[in-house]
Design a protein around this motif. Structure first.
Motif, short mmCIF file in Angstrom:
data_model
loop_
_atom_site.label_atom_id
_atom_site.label_comp_id
_atom_site.label_asym_id
_atom_site.label_seq_id
_atom_site.Cartn_x
_atom_site.Cartn_y
_atom_site.Cartn_z
N HIS A 124 1.20 -0.80 -9.67
CA HIS A 124 0.18 -1.63 -9.97
C HIS A 124 0.19 -3.10 -9.06
O HIS A 124 -0.50 -4.04 -9.55
CB HIS A 124 0.18 -2.01 -11.25
CG HIS A 124 -0.25 -0.67 -12.00
ND1 HIS A 124 0.63 0.31 -12.44
CD2 HIS A 124 -1.36 -0.30 -12.60
CE1 HIS A 124 -0.09 1.07 -13.07
NE2 HIS A 124 -1.21 0.80 -13.17
N LEU A 125 0.96 -3.21 -7.85
CA LEU A 125 1.22 -4.38 -7.54
C LEU A 125 -0.16 -4.75 -6.58
O LEU A 125 -0.57 -5.94 -6.66
CB LEU A 125 2.29 -4.46 -6.22
CG LEU A 125 3.63 -4.47 -6.69
CD1 LEU A 125 4.57 -4.13 -5.33
CD2 LEU A 125 4.02 -5.82 -7.44
N ARG A 148 0.91 -1.34 0.04
CA ARG A 148 -0.24 0.09 -0.11
C ARG A 148 0.97 1.29 0.07
O ARG A 148 0.38 2.43 -0.38
CB ARG A 148 -0.87 0.09 1.15
CG ARG A 148 -2.24 -1.01 0.82
CD ARG A 148 -3.32 -0.50 2.16
NE ARG A 148 -4.16 -1.53 2.17
CZ ARG A 148 -4.20 -2.43 3.18
NH1 ARG A 148 -3.18 -2.31 4.06
NH2 ARG A 148 -5.14 -3.53 3.28
N ARG A 149 2.17 1.13 0.52
CA ARG A 149 2.85 2.28 0.15
C ARG A 149 3.30 2.84 -1.02
O ARG A 149 3.70 3.86 -1.37
CB ARG A 149 4.29 2.08 1.22
CG ARG A 149 5.28 1.10 0.41
CD ARG A 149 6.43 0.86 1.31
NE ARG A 149 7.52 0.05 0.71
CZ ARG A 149 7.50 -1.19 0.79
NH1 ARG A 149 6.87 -1.79 1.48
NH2 ARG A 149 8.87 -1.76 0.29
N PHE A 150 3.09 2.14 -1.88
CA PHE A 150 3.27 2.43 -3.30
C PHE A 150 2.29 3.22 -3.81
O PHE A 150 1.06 3.00 -3.77
CB PHE A 150 3.69 1.37 -4.26
CG PHE A 150 5.01 0.61 -3.78
CD1 PHE A 150 6.06 1.13 -3.74
CD2 PHE A 150 4.86 -0.96 -3.42
CE1 PHE A 150 7.06 0.26 -3.26
CE2 PHE A 150 5.79 -1.54 -2.83
CZ PHE A 150 7.07 -0.69 -2.87
N ASP A 151 2.41 4.52 -4.43
CA ASP A 151 1.33 5.23 -4.92
C ASP A 151 1.18 4.87 -6.07
O ASP A 151 1.64 4.69 -6.97
CB ASP A 151 1.80 6.95 -4.93
CG ASP A 151 2.19 7.36 -3.66
OD1 ASP A 151 1.61 7.12 -2.36
OD2 ASP A 151 3.25 8.18 -3.44
N LEU A 152 -0.41 5.34 -6.46
CA LEU A 152 -1.11 4.92 -7.76
C LEU A 152 -0.51 6.25 -8.56
O LEU A 152 -0.22 7.26 -8.49
CB LEU A 152 -2.61 4.79 -7.55
CG LEU A 152 -3.27 3.72 -6.74
CD1 LEU A 152 -4.78 3.89 -6.64
CD2 LEU A 152 -2.63 2.51 -7.27
N LEU A 153 -0.43 5.99 -10.14
CA LEU A 153 0.04 6.84 -10.71
C LEU A 153 -1.10 7.65 -11.71
O LEU A 153 -2.14 6.97 -12.00
CB LEU A 153 1.34 6.18 -11.96
CG LEU A 153 2.19 5.65 -11.00
CD1 LEU A 153 3.08 4.95 -12.28
CD2 LEU A 153 3.16 6.50 -10.39
#
Length: 305
Positions: free
Chosen positions: A65-66, A32-37
Protein backbone atom coordinates in the motif's frame (compact mmCIF):
# COMPACT_ATOMS: atom_id res chain seq x y z
CA UNK A 1 12.65 -4.97 7.46
CA UNK A 2 11.67 -4.21 3.90
CA UNK A 3 8.77 -1.86 4.65
CA UNK A 4 10.72 -0.04 7.32
CA UNK A 5 13.64 0.55 4.94
CA UNK A 6 11.30 2.11 2.37
CA UNK A 7 9.79 4.38 5.01
CA UNK A 8 13.23 5.42 6.27
CA UNK A 9 14.45 6.07 2.72
CA UNK A 10 11.65 8.57 2.14
CA UNK A 11 12.41 10.28 5.45
CA UNK A 12 16.15 10.57 4.83
CA UNK A 13 15.77 11.87 1.28
CA UNK A 14 13.25 14.41 2.54
CA UNK A 15 15.78 15.67 5.06
CA UNK A 16 18.90 15.88 2.88
CA UNK A 17 18.09 15.29 -0.78
CA UNK A 18 16.40 17.26 -3.55
CA UNK A 19 12.77 18.23 -3.09
CA UNK A 20 11.52 17.88 -6.65
CA UNK A 21 9.38 15.91 -9.07
CA UNK A 22 12.46 13.82 -9.81
CA UNK A 23 12.37 12.40 -6.30
CA UNK A 24 8.67 11.57 -6.51
CA UNK A 25 9.11 9.87 -9.88
CA UNK A 26 12.04 7.78 -8.73
CA UNK A 27 10.30 6.87 -5.49
CA UNK A 28 7.13 5.89 -7.37
CA UNK A 29 9.15 3.67 -9.66
CA UNK A 30 10.81 2.01 -6.66
CA UNK A 31 7.54 1.08 -4.93
CA UNK A 32 5.80 -0.21 -8.06
CA UNK A 33 7.56 -3.53 -7.62
CA UNK A 34 5.34 -4.32 -4.63
CA UNK A 35 2.22 -6.19 -5.72
CA UNK A 36 -1.29 -5.20 -4.70
CA UNK A 37 -3.11 -7.70 -2.48
CA UNK A 38 -6.44 -9.43 -2.76
CA UNK A 39 -8.93 -9.00 0.08
CA UNK A 40 -8.40 -12.55 1.32
CA UNK A 41 -4.63 -12.11 1.49
CA UNK A 42 -5.06 -8.88 3.48
CA UNK A 43 -7.22 -10.67 6.01
CA UNK A 44 -4.71 -13.51 6.33
CA UNK A 45 -1.79 -11.14 6.88
CA UNK A 46 -3.73 -9.12 9.46
CA UNK A 47 -4.60 -12.30 11.38
CA UNK A 48 -0.97 -13.41 11.32
CA UNK A 49 -0.01 -10.14 12.96
CA UNK A 50 -2.86 -10.14 15.47
CA UNK A 51 -2.40 -13.77 16.52
CA UNK A 52 1.35 -14.40 16.13
CA UNK A 53 2.88 -10.93 15.90
CA UNK A 54 4.39 -11.93 12.57
CA UNK A 55 6.39 -8.90 11.46
CA UNK A 56 6.72 -10.23 7.93
CA UNK A 57 2.94 -10.07 7.62
CA UNK A 58 2.81 -6.36 8.43
CA UNK A 59 5.78 -5.74 6.11
CA UNK A 60 3.86 -7.21 3.20
CA UNK A 61 0.71 -5.36 4.16
CA UNK A 62 2.56 -2.06 4.32
CA UNK A 63 4.64 -2.36 1.16
CA UNK A 64 1.60 -3.34 -0.90
CA UNK A 65 0.00 0.00 0.00
CA UNK A 66 2.99 2.33 -0.36
CA UNK A 67 1.53 3.57 -3.64
CA UNK A 68 -1.65 4.57 -1.82
CA UNK A 69 0.36 6.52 0.78
CA UNK A 70 2.37 8.31 -1.91
CA UNK A 71 -0.77 9.19 -3.87
CA UNK A 72 -2.43 10.73 -0.79
CA UNK A 73 0.76 12.58 0.17
CA UNK A 74 0.95 14.16 -3.28
CA UNK A 75 -2.52 15.66 -2.78
CA UNK A 76 -1.04 17.93 -0.07
CA UNK A 77 1.90 19.32 -2.08
CA UNK A 78 0.04 22.64 -2.36
CA UNK A 79 0.94 23.44 1.26
CA UNK A 80 4.53 24.12 0.20
CA UNK A 81 6.15 21.39 2.28
CA UNK A 82 8.76 18.93 0.90
CA UNK A 83 7.04 16.07 -0.92
CA UNK A 84 9.50 13.59 0.59
CA UNK A 85 8.52 14.68 4.09
CA UNK A 86 4.84 14.32 3.23
CA UNK A 87 5.49 10.80 1.94
CA UNK A 88 7.43 9.92 5.09
CA UNK A 89 4.51 11.06 7.24
CA UNK A 90 2.07 9.14 5.02
CA UNK A 91 4.19 6.01 5.43
CA UNK A 92 4.14 6.50 9.19
CA UNK A 93 0.35 6.53 9.09
CA UNK A 94 0.47 3.36 7.01
CA UNK A 95 2.63 1.63 9.63
CA UNK A 96 0.25 2.66 12.42
CA UNK A 97 -2.73 1.40 10.43
CA UNK A 98 -1.06 -1.97 9.77
CA UNK A 99 -0.47 -2.47 13.48
CA UNK A 100 -4.07 -1.64 14.43
CA UNK A 101 -6.07 -3.12 11.55
CA UNK A 102 -8.56 -5.72 12.77
CA UNK A 103 -9.48 -8.48 10.28
CA UNK A 104 -13.00 -9.80 10.07
CA UNK A 105 -14.75 -6.41 10.14
CA UNK A 106 -15.58 -6.57 6.45
CA UNK A 107 -13.48 -3.60 5.30
CA UNK A 108 -10.45 -3.41 3.06
CA UNK A 109 -7.16 -2.37 4.59
CA UNK A 110 -6.87 0.57 2.17
CA UNK A 111 -10.10 2.11 3.51
CA UNK A 112 -8.85 1.81 7.08
CA UNK A 113 -5.30 2.98 6.30
CA UNK A 114 -6.49 6.06 4.43
CA UNK A 115 -7.75 7.64 7.66
CA UNK A 116 -4.42 7.13 9.46
CA UNK A 117 -2.41 8.37 6.48
CA UNK A 118 -4.39 11.60 6.31
CA UNK A 119 -4.27 12.02 10.10
CA UNK A 120 -0.46 11.87 10.25
CA UNK A 121 -0.11 14.21 7.26
CA UNK A 122 -2.54 16.69 8.82
CA UNK A 123 -0.63 16.62 12.08
CA UNK A 124 2.66 17.23 10.26
CA UNK A 125 1.25 20.17 8.27
CA UNK A 126 -0.22 21.80 11.37
CA UNK A 127 3.07 21.39 13.25
CA UNK A 128 5.08 22.82 10.37
CA UNK A 129 2.81 25.67 9.37
CA UNK A 130 3.34 28.18 12.16
CA UNK A 131 5.45 28.86 15.23
CA UNK A 132 2.15 29.41 17.03
CA UNK A 133 0.16 26.23 17.56
CA UNK A 134 -3.00 26.05 15.47
CA UNK A 135 -5.66 23.46 14.78
CA UNK A 136 -6.01 22.41 18.40
CA UNK A 137 -9.66 21.36 18.04
CA UNK A 138 -11.47 19.20 15.51
CA UNK A 139 -13.39 22.25 14.23
CA UNK A 140 -10.17 24.24 13.73
CA UNK A 141 -8.53 21.37 11.88
CA UNK A 142 -11.50 21.05 9.56
CA UNK A 143 -11.45 24.80 8.99
CA UNK A 144 -7.70 24.79 8.25
CA UNK A 145 -7.89 22.11 5.58
CA UNK A 146 -11.17 23.18 3.96
CA UNK A 147 -11.06 26.97 4.08
CA UNK A 148 -9.18 27.45 0.80
CA UNK A 149 -11.46 25.13 -1.18
CA UNK A 150 -14.55 26.78 0.32
CA UNK A 151 -13.19 30.23 -0.60
CA UNK A 152 -12.48 29.16 -4.18
CA UNK A 153 -16.01 27.81 -4.50
CA UNK A 154 -17.51 31.09 -3.26
CA UNK A 155 -15.20 33.86 -4.44
CA UNK A 156 -12.92 32.31 -7.05
CA UNK A 157 -9.19 31.58 -6.98
CA UNK A 158 -7.07 34.32 -5.42
CA UNK A 159 -10.01 36.43 -4.26
CA UNK A 160 -9.96 38.01 -0.82
CA UNK A 161 -12.26 36.81 1.93
CA UNK A 162 -15.34 39.01 2.24
CA UNK A 163 -17.58 39.29 5.33
CA UNK A 164 -20.41 37.63 3.41
CA UNK A 165 -18.18 34.73 2.34
CA UNK A 166 -16.85 34.35 5.90
CA UNK A 167 -20.39 34.05 7.25
CA UNK A 168 -21.36 31.48 4.60
CA UNK A 169 -18.25 29.37 5.24
CA UNK A 170 -18.83 29.60 8.99
CA UNK A 171 -22.32 28.19 8.60
CA UNK A 172 -21.10 25.37 6.36
CA UNK A 173 -18.29 24.31 8.69
CA UNK A 174 -20.16 24.97 11.96
CA UNK A 175 -17.75 27.61 13.26
CA UNK A 176 -18.02 31.35 13.86
CA UNK A 177 -17.30 33.99 11.23
CA UNK A 178 -14.51 35.27 13.47
CA UNK A 179 -12.89 31.83 13.40
CA UNK A 180 -12.97 31.93 9.60
CA UNK A 181 -11.36 35.39 9.43
CA UNK A 182 -8.65 34.46 11.95
CA UNK A 183 -7.81 31.21 10.14
CA UNK A 184 -7.63 33.05 6.82
CA UNK A 185 -5.03 35.33 8.38
CA UNK A 186 -3.10 32.40 9.85
CA UNK A 187 -3.02 30.58 6.50
CA UNK A 188 -0.81 33.34 5.13
CA UNK A 189 1.92 32.13 7.50
CA UNK A 190 4.12 33.86 10.07
CA UNK A 191 5.71 37.23 9.35
CA UNK A 192 9.07 38.07 10.89
CA UNK A 193 9.19 41.26 12.92
CA UNK A 194 12.61 41.91 11.37
CA UNK A 195 11.24 42.23 7.83
CA UNK A 196 12.04 45.72 6.51
CA UNK A 197 9.60 47.91 4.58
CA UNK A 198 9.66 51.37 3.04
CA UNK A 199 12.23 53.07 0.81
CA UNK A 200 15.74 51.67 0.89
CA UNK A 201 17.19 54.82 2.48
CA UNK A 202 14.42 55.20 5.06
CA UNK A 203 13.32 51.61 5.59
CA UNK A 204 12.57 50.23 9.03
CA UNK A 205 11.63 46.91 10.59
CA UNK A 206 8.05 45.97 11.46
CA UNK A 207 9.17 45.65 15.08
CA UNK A 208 9.84 49.40 15.20
CA UNK A 209 6.19 50.11 14.34
CA UNK A 210 4.72 48.08 17.19
CA UNK A 211 3.15 50.24 19.90
CA UNK A 212 4.96 50.12 23.24
CA UNK A 213 2.43 49.83 26.03
CA UNK A 214 4.99 50.33 28.79
CA UNK A 215 5.16 53.80 30.41
CA UNK A 216 8.03 56.14 29.58
CA UNK A 217 10.59 57.26 32.16
CA UNK A 218 8.79 60.53 32.90
CA UNK A 219 5.55 58.71 33.62
CA UNK A 220 7.33 56.20 35.87
CA UNK A 221 8.98 59.00 37.86
CA UNK A 222 5.70 60.92 38.13
CA UNK A 223 3.80 57.84 39.29
CA UNK A 224 6.51 57.02 41.83
CA UNK A 225 6.43 60.59 43.15
CA UNK A 226 2.63 60.50 43.34
CA UNK A 227 2.68 57.20 45.26
CA UNK A 228 5.28 58.54 47.66
CA UNK A 229 3.22 61.68 48.28
CA UNK A 230 0.09 59.61 48.90
CA UNK A 231 1.93 57.41 51.36
CA UNK A 232 3.31 60.46 53.15
CA UNK A 233 -0.14 62.06 53.26
CA UNK A 234 -1.69 58.88 54.66
CA UNK A 235 0.86 58.56 57.42
CA UNK A 236 0.37 62.21 58.30
CA UNK A 237 -3.39 61.70 58.37
CA UNK A 238 -3.06 58.73 60.71
CA UNK A 239 -1.33 60.96 63.22
CA UNK A 240 -4.64 62.79 63.83
CA UNK A 241 -6.23 59.59 65.16
CA UNK A 242 -6.25 58.34 68.69
CA UNK A 243 -4.59 55.02 69.43
CA UNK A 244 -7.95 53.19 69.42
CA UNK A 245 -9.13 54.90 66.23
CA UNK A 246 -5.84 54.05 64.52
CA UNK A 247 -6.08 50.41 65.53
CA UNK A 248 -9.62 50.15 64.16
CA UNK A 249 -8.79 52.02 60.95
CA UNK A 250 -5.69 49.94 60.20
CA UNK A 251 -7.42 46.63 61.01
CA UNK A 252 -10.41 47.49 58.84
CA UNK A 253 -8.92 49.52 55.96
CA UNK A 254 -5.20 48.86 55.55
CA UNK A 255 -4.85 45.07 55.53
CA UNK A 256 -5.62 42.47 52.87
CA UNK A 257 -7.89 40.49 55.20
CA UNK A 258 -9.72 42.97 57.45
CA UNK A 259 -10.88 41.91 60.89
CA UNK A 260 -14.60 41.72 61.45
CA UNK A 261 -16.42 44.14 63.73
CA UNK A 262 -16.99 41.27 66.15
CA UNK A 263 -13.29 40.36 66.25
CA UNK A 264 -12.24 43.97 66.92
CA UNK A 265 -14.99 44.37 69.50
CA UNK A 266 -13.71 41.34 71.38
CA UNK A 267 -10.14 42.66 71.22
CA UNK A 268 -11.07 46.17 72.44
CA UNK A 269 -13.87 45.07 74.78
CA UNK A 270 -16.42 47.05 72.77
CA UNK A 271 -19.66 46.22 71.01
CA UNK A 272 -19.68 45.70 67.26
CA UNK A 273 -21.80 48.82 66.82
CA UNK A 274 -19.32 50.91 68.79
CA UNK A 275 -16.44 49.61 66.62
CA UNK A 276 -18.40 50.58 63.51
CA UNK A 277 -18.90 54.10 64.84
CA UNK A 278 -15.19 54.45 65.60
CA UNK A 279 -14.32 53.23 62.11
CA UNK A 280 -16.66 55.76 60.49
CA UNK A 281 -15.28 58.61 62.58
CA UNK A 282 -11.67 57.59 61.93
CA UNK A 283 -12.25 57.36 58.17
CA UNK A 284 -13.77 60.85 58.12
CA UNK A 285 -10.77 62.27 60.02
CA UNK A 286 -8.27 60.61 57.66
CA UNK A 287 -10.17 61.85 54.61
CA UNK A 288 -10.19 65.45 55.86
CA UNK A 289 -6.49 65.32 56.76
CA UNK A 290 -5.56 63.83 53.36
CA UNK A 291 -7.52 66.51 51.46
CA UNK A 292 -5.92 69.22 53.56
CA UNK A 293 -2.42 67.85 52.86
CA UNK A 294 -3.13 67.63 49.12
CA UNK A 295 -4.42 71.22 49.07
CA UNK A 296 -1.29 72.48 50.76
CA UNK A 297 0.85 70.56 48.29
CA UNK A 298 -0.86 72.02 45.23
CA UNK A 299 -0.65 75.54 46.70
CA UNK A 300 3.07 75.05 47.22
CA UNK A 301 3.55 73.56 43.69
CA UNK A 302 0.97 75.12 41.33
CA UNK A 303 2.59 73.40 38.30
CA UNK A 304 0.96 70.14 39.49
CA UNK A 305 -2.54 71.53 38.94
Amino acid sequence: MQSQSVVMTASVVGATGPQSADFFNSYSAAIRRFDLLEAGREQQLARNWQERRDRRATDELITSHLRLAAKIARQYKGYGLPIADLIAEANLGLVIAAGRFEPGRGSRFSSYAMWWIKATIHDYILRSWSLVKIGTTAAQKKLFFRLRSEMRALTGRGAALTPEAAQTIAERLDVTARDVVEMDTRLHGDLSLNVRFGDEDQSMEWEAMLPDGSPDSETVVAEYDEAAQRSKALHAALDVLTARERRVFEARRLVEQPLTLEELGSELSLSSERVRQIETSAFAKVKRATISAATERFQARPELC
